[in-house]
Motif scaffolding. Structure first.
Motif, short mmCIF file in Angstrom:
data_model
loop_
_atom_site.label_atom_id
_atom_site.label_comp_id
_atom_site.label_asym_id
_atom_site.label_seq_id
_atom_site.Cartn_x
_atom_site.Cartn_y
_atom_site.Cartn_z
N PHE A 1 0.84 -1.21 0.00
CA PHE A 1 0.00 0.00 0.00
C PHE A 1 0.87 1.26 0.00
CE2 PHE A 1 -4.19 -1.57 2.17
CZ PHE A 1 -4.40 -2.43 1.12
N LEU A 2 1.84 1.28 0.90
CA LEU A 2 2.65 2.51 1.03
C LEU A 2 3.58 2.70 -0.16
CD1 LEU A 2 3.28 2.32 4.88
CD2 LEU A 2 2.00 4.11 3.69
N SER A 3 4.05 1.60 -0.73
CA SER A 3 4.91 1.71 -1.92
C SER A 3 4.09 2.24 -3.10
CB SER A 3 5.53 0.36 -2.27
OG SER A 3 6.28 -0.13 -1.19
N ILE A 4 2.89 1.69 -3.27
CA ILE A 4 2.02 2.16 -4.36
C ILE A 4 1.64 3.62 -4.10
CG2 ILE A 4 -0.25 1.88 -5.43
CD1 ILE A 4 0.04 -1.18 -4.78
N ALA A 5 1.30 3.92 -2.85
CA ALA A 5 0.91 5.29 -2.50
C ALA A 5 2.04 6.27 -2.82
CB ALA A 5 0.52 5.38 -1.02
N ALA A 6 3.27 5.86 -2.57
CA ALA A 6 4.41 6.75 -2.82
C ALA A 6 4.56 7.06 -4.31
CB ALA A 6 5.70 6.13 -2.26
N VAL A 7 4.41 6.04 -5.14
CA VAL A 7 4.51 6.27 -6.59
C VAL A 7 3.33 7.15 -7.05
CG1 VAL A 7 4.54 5.17 -8.86
CG2 VAL A 7 5.68 4.06 -6.93
N PHE A 8 2.16 6.83 -6.56
CA PHE A 8 0.95 7.59 -6.89
C PHE A 8 1.12 9.06 -6.47
CE2 PHE A 8 -3.32 9.14 -6.03
CZ PHE A 8 -4.08 8.62 -7.06
N ALA A 9 1.65 9.25 -5.27
CA ALA A 9 1.85 10.61 -4.74
C ALA A 9 2.88 11.37 -5.58
CB ALA A 9 2.30 10.53 -3.28
N ARG A 10 3.99 10.70 -5.85
CA ARG A 10 5.08 11.34 -6.60
C ARG A 10 4.60 11.87 -7.95
NH1 ARG A 10 8.65 9.54 -10.43
NH2 ARG A 10 10.73 10.51 -10.40
N GLU A 11 3.74 11.10 -8.59
CA GLU A 11 3.18 11.53 -9.88
C GLU A 11 2.41 12.84 -9.76
OE1 GLU A 11 3.48 10.09 -13.03
OE2 GLU A 11 5.08 9.10 -11.91
N ARG A 12 1.97 13.11 -8.55
CA ARG A 12 1.17 14.32 -8.31
C ARG A 12 1.94 15.38 -7.53
NH1 ARG A 12 -1.33 9.99 -9.22
NH2 ARG A 12 -3.33 9.99 -10.31
N GLY A 13 3.25 15.19 -7.45
CA GLY A 13 4.08 16.18 -6.75
C GLY A 13 3.85 16.20 -5.25
N ILE A 14 3.45 15.05 -4.71
CA ILE A 14 3.21 14.94 -3.26
C ILE A 14 4.29 14.03 -2.66
CG2 ILE A 14 1.56 14.22 -1.46
CD1 ILE A 14 -0.68 14.47 -3.59
N PHE A 15 4.89 14.49 -1.56
CA PHE A 15 5.95 13.69 -0.95
C PHE A 15 5.70 13.40 0.53
CE2 PHE A 15 7.47 15.64 -4.77
CZ PHE A 15 7.99 14.54 -5.43
N ASP A 16 4.55 13.87 1.02
CA ASP A 16 4.16 13.58 2.40
C ASP A 16 3.02 12.57 2.37
OD1 ASP A 16 5.27 16.55 2.47
OD2 ASP A 16 5.51 15.67 4.46
N ILE A 17 3.23 11.45 3.03
CA ILE A 17 2.24 10.37 3.02
C ILE A 17 1.83 10.10 4.47
CG2 ILE A 17 1.89 7.92 2.47
CD1 ILE A 17 4.09 8.44 0.26
N VAL A 18 0.53 10.02 4.68
CA VAL A 18 0.03 9.85 6.05
C VAL A 18 -0.65 8.49 6.16
CG1 VAL A 18 -1.47 10.80 7.85
CG2 VAL A 18 -0.36 12.35 6.20
#
Ligand code: ZN
Length: 223
Positions: free
Chosen positions: A103-120
Motif C-alpha cells: 500500500f505505502l509503496s504504491i501510494a508513494a509512486v501515486f503521490a510522486r506523480e502528483r508532486g506529493i511527498f508527504d504520506i500519512v
C-alpha cells in the motif's frame, strides 16, 4: 501547519479517518487513496469516498486484488475462519502479508506523480494486533527504501504510532470529528459500520478504547 500537500492512505476505519482530519489540520492540500484488495467488506471504500466528499478531500481508489491473494489470510479468504485473538505461536490470520508494504509503496509512486511527498498512514504499534508492518521500525525502514528507490525525499507520517485507542478517540474529539469517526467509519471485521458487532478483534480493541476515553472524558469534562 506544513506548507505542503499530503496523501492519506485511507481505509474508512477509525484510525485512517482520524488521520485524514489530522492531515487536513497540518497540510495545505490533502487527498486520499483507498485500495480494493479483495477485502470482504469493500463497502469500506465507499465509506472512505463518502467521508472525503463531505470533508472536501479529493478521493482516489485503486484495484490491487493481487495483494489479497498473494498471501493466505482470513480478511480476503472467506473459507478461512477468522482468528478471534492472536495465537500464541504467531500472527493472527487477519494479517494480510505485505499489505502495508505494498500500500505505502504504491501510494508513494501515486503521490510522486502528483508532486506529493508527504504520506500519512494510520498505522500504530501501541494497540496493534501484532502486525509487523504497523511498527515504527518498519515505517522508518520503508521510508528510507522509498527515498532510495525513487531518489526523492518522502516523509511518511504516522500520527497514531504511539497512541493507544483511547488516545486516538481523544485526537478525533480534539479535531472535532468524534461523532463522524464513531458513527460513520468501518472497523468491524464483520462489516458493521459505527460501533460494529462489538465482539470481533477489531471491534473489541475499538470498543475498549472508546469506553476508556469516555470514562476519562466524564472524569475530566473540561478537557
Ligand atoms: Zn466487529
Amino acid at each position: 501547519m506544513y506548507a505542503r500537500k499530503a496523501l492519506v492512505v485511507l481505509s474508512g476505519g477509525q484510525d485512517s479517518t482520524t488521520c485524514l482530519f489530522w492531515a487536513k489540520k497540518h497540510f495545505q492540500q490533502v487527498s486520499a487513496l483507498s485500495f480494493r484488495y479483495g477485502q470482504q467488506h469493500e463497502s469500506e471504500v465507499q465509506i472512505a469516498h463518502d467521508i472525503c466528499a463531505e470533508a472536501n478531500v479529493p478521493f482516489f481508489s485503486l484495484n490491487v486484488p493481487l495483494i489479497g491473494t498473494l498471501g493466505s489470510n482470513s480478511l480476503t479468504d472467506k473459507s478461512i475462519p477468522m482468528d478471534a485473538e492472536k495465537p500464541a505461536d504467531g500472527l493472527p490470520n487477519t494479517f494480510v502479508p505485505g499489505r502495508n508494504l505494498f500500500f505505502l509503496s504504491i501510494a508513494a509512486v501515486f503521490a510522486r506523480e502528483r508532486g506529493i511527498f508527504d504520506i500519512v498512514t494510520g498505522v500504530g504499534q501501541t494497540d496493534f494486533s501484532g502486525y509487523p508492518d504497523c511498527r515504527d521500525t518498519f515505517i522508518h525502514s520503508l521510508n528510507v527504501t522509498l527515498n532510495l528507490a525513487m531518489d526523492e525525499t518522502f516523509r511518511i507520517h504516522t500520527p497514531l504510532m504511539w497512541k493507544d485507542k483511547a488516545e486516538t478517540w481523544a485526537l478525533a474529539d480534539e479535531l472535532g470529528v468524534f461523532n463522524l469517526v464513531r458513527y460513520r467509519t468501518l472497523t468491524c471485521y464483520r462489516g458493521i459500520v459505527g460501533d460494529g458487532c462489538g465482539e470481533c478483534p477489531a471491534c473489541k480493541l475499538r470498543r475498549e478504547g472508546l469506553e476508556k476515553y469516555l470514562r476519562n472524558r466524564q472524569a475530566n469534562p473540561s478537557k
